[in-house]
Scaffold this active site. Structure first.
Site, PDB file in Angstrom:
ATOM      1  N   ASP A  41       0.823  -1.205   0.000  1.00  0.00           N
ATOM      2  CA  ASP A  41       0.000   0.000   0.000  1.00  0.00           C
ATOM      3  C   ASP A  41       0.866   1.267   0.000  1.00  0.00           C
ATOM      4  O   ASP A  41       0.710   2.155  -0.837  1.00  0.00           O
ATOM      5  CB  ASP A  41      -0.890  -0.027   1.245  1.00  0.00           C
ATOM      6  N   THR A  59      -8.007  -4.114   0.232  1.00  0.00           N
ATOM      7  CA  THR A  59      -6.877  -4.732   0.934  1.00  0.00           C
ATOM      8  C   THR A  59      -7.240  -6.107   1.489  1.00  0.00           C
ATOM      9  O   THR A  59      -6.389  -6.983   1.587  1.00  0.00           O
ATOM     10  CB  THR A  59      -6.386  -3.829   2.077  1.00  0.00           C
TER      11      THR A  59
END
Length: 411
Positions: A92, A180
């Site tokens: 990320d 995610t």
């Protein structure tokens, strides 16, 4: 003409509805391949240079995701159990740093609105890991990247990085990894790297990369195929949209270790042609139930495509994140994505901006539940938060008003 020369002359975006009026069989039209990263020329695309840069950096960002995700697997191909979210955190922040670094080299005056800031990386001793993945994918430079370079790049898109005020603004919007949970679930769950450019308050281009997208063997949509007679499955997808030039997609086969037969083959994407709500294919947020959606007053939902009754609608299997649902509507795989706004949940710009232009340019429509356009400038300070009335409705356009009327009747 590039953005730095032309942003002051930008005019209002008008989206064309290009989809057929009813479901049609899959049709193809083969067009010659152009020697460009994009399926259209710079004469037709005002922000051609910006879109080329966005395509390049999103592809490299997807490679970060694929490489980091490999660390989740054992030698036997199983997901390795971990007690924290370290892999997805490194990916990320690595994606945000990479995108920030690369775009700032080419367009230094355009700020970035993105999900993360560097505090978590610093406090959890992940700086070296993030720097490592970014260095591996960054463009060549005379000097190596330092920890400070990468942390500064992350914070360039973070909270409080810039104050925009009430005037129309120009900026990039990035979701480094949307979904995610999907990133950690294994190869079957979808996740998306999403990047959009907003010019004077209007979204003018967008790029979405989904490394583990699987191409459906057939679905009701109309496409143009540029440069390829056969599309390998299980190859990932890169979707691009530019105002007035449509939405296009091609494979990300190289990310998965598979060679595409025609690497630069682009497919023109259109929303599906469904014109009756009961026949539509729906997506909802993975954190919400069908019963939370107003349409549940009219229809129950089933995920059994072969057994949809008169009082049921087809609810497609849940996939993580919002952007993959936009991707499904823009590609014609789904007809509707409906999201309820909840008091305890903040709706973020990066979860929607790139999806909005991809759906619009594919012929669809995106509004709040009262039919108003999504206002990207509602957060007048930082452009990070959206305030859609009641929720977000994403459709193929044809059934949009029908659904708005159903929502209104239950309010």
């Amino acid at each position: 003409m590039n953005l730095l020369q032309s942003s002051s002359q930008f005019s209002t975006v008008r989206f064309l509805h290009l989809h057929p009026s009813s479901p049609t069989p899959l049709r193809t039209r083969f067009l010659p391949v152009r020697s460009s990263l994009l399926p259209f020329t710079n004469q037709n695309a005002k922000y051609h240079r910006e879109l080329e840069a966005a395509v390049d950096v999103v592809e490299r960002a997807c490679r970060i995701c694929v490489d980091v995700k490999k660390s989740l697997y054992s030698s036997e191909g199983r997901i390795v159990e971990k007690n924290d979210n370290t892999p997805v955190t490194v990916a990320d922040f690595g994606v945000q740093a990479l995108v920030s670094l690369e775009l700032s080299k080419v367009f230094p005056s355009i700020p970035l609105v993105a999900e993360e800031d560097s505090d978590f990386v610093r406090s959890n001793n992940l700086v070296d890991s993030v720097v490592s993945v970014v260095t591996d994918k960054a463009s060549s430079n005379d000097k190596p990247l330092t920890n400070a370079d990468v942390l500064e790049a992350i914070d360039r898109g973070g909270k409080n990085a810039i104050v925009y005020g009430t005037r129309p603004a120009t900026y990039w919007v990035l979701d480094p990894i949307d979904g995610t949970k999907g990133f950690l679930k294994g190869s079957e769950a979808l996740y998306v790297v999403g990047l959009a450019l907003v010019v004077e308050g209007d979204i003018v281009l967008g790029v979405m990369g989904c490394p583990n997208w699987k191409e459906a063997s057939s679905y009701n949509s109309t496409i143009d195929v540029q440069g390829s007679e056969s599309v390998p499955s299980r190859s990932g997808i890169l979707m691009v949209a530019h105002v007035g030039c449509g939405t296009w997609a091609r494979q990300l086969s190289d990310l998965m270790g598979v060679s595409a037969k025609v690497p630069n083959g682009w497919t023109r994407c259109f929303v599906d042609g469904c014109h009756l709500v009961p026949k539509a294919r729906f997506c909802i947020s993975d954190s919400q139930t069908w019963e939370s959606v107003p349409l549940s007053a009219f229809f129950s939902a089933t995920s059994d495509a072969g057994g949809v009754s008169d009082k049921e609608i087809l609810l497609l299997p849940t996939c993580c994140g919002s952007l993959c649902k936009y991707l499904m509507v823009a590609s014609g795989r789904a007809s509707v994505f409906i999201l309820r706004a909840r008091a305890q949940t903040t709706i973020k710009a990066w979860d929607h901006a790139v999806g909005i232009i991809c759906v619009h340019e594919a012929g669809g429509k995106v509004t709040d539940w009262k039919g108003s356009d999504i206002d990207l400038a509602a957060d007048q300070v930082e452009r990070r938060i959206l305030f859609p009335s009641m929720g977000v409705l994403v459709t193929n356009g044809t059934i949009h008003n029908q659904i708005l009327e159903m929502i209104s009747s239950t309010s």
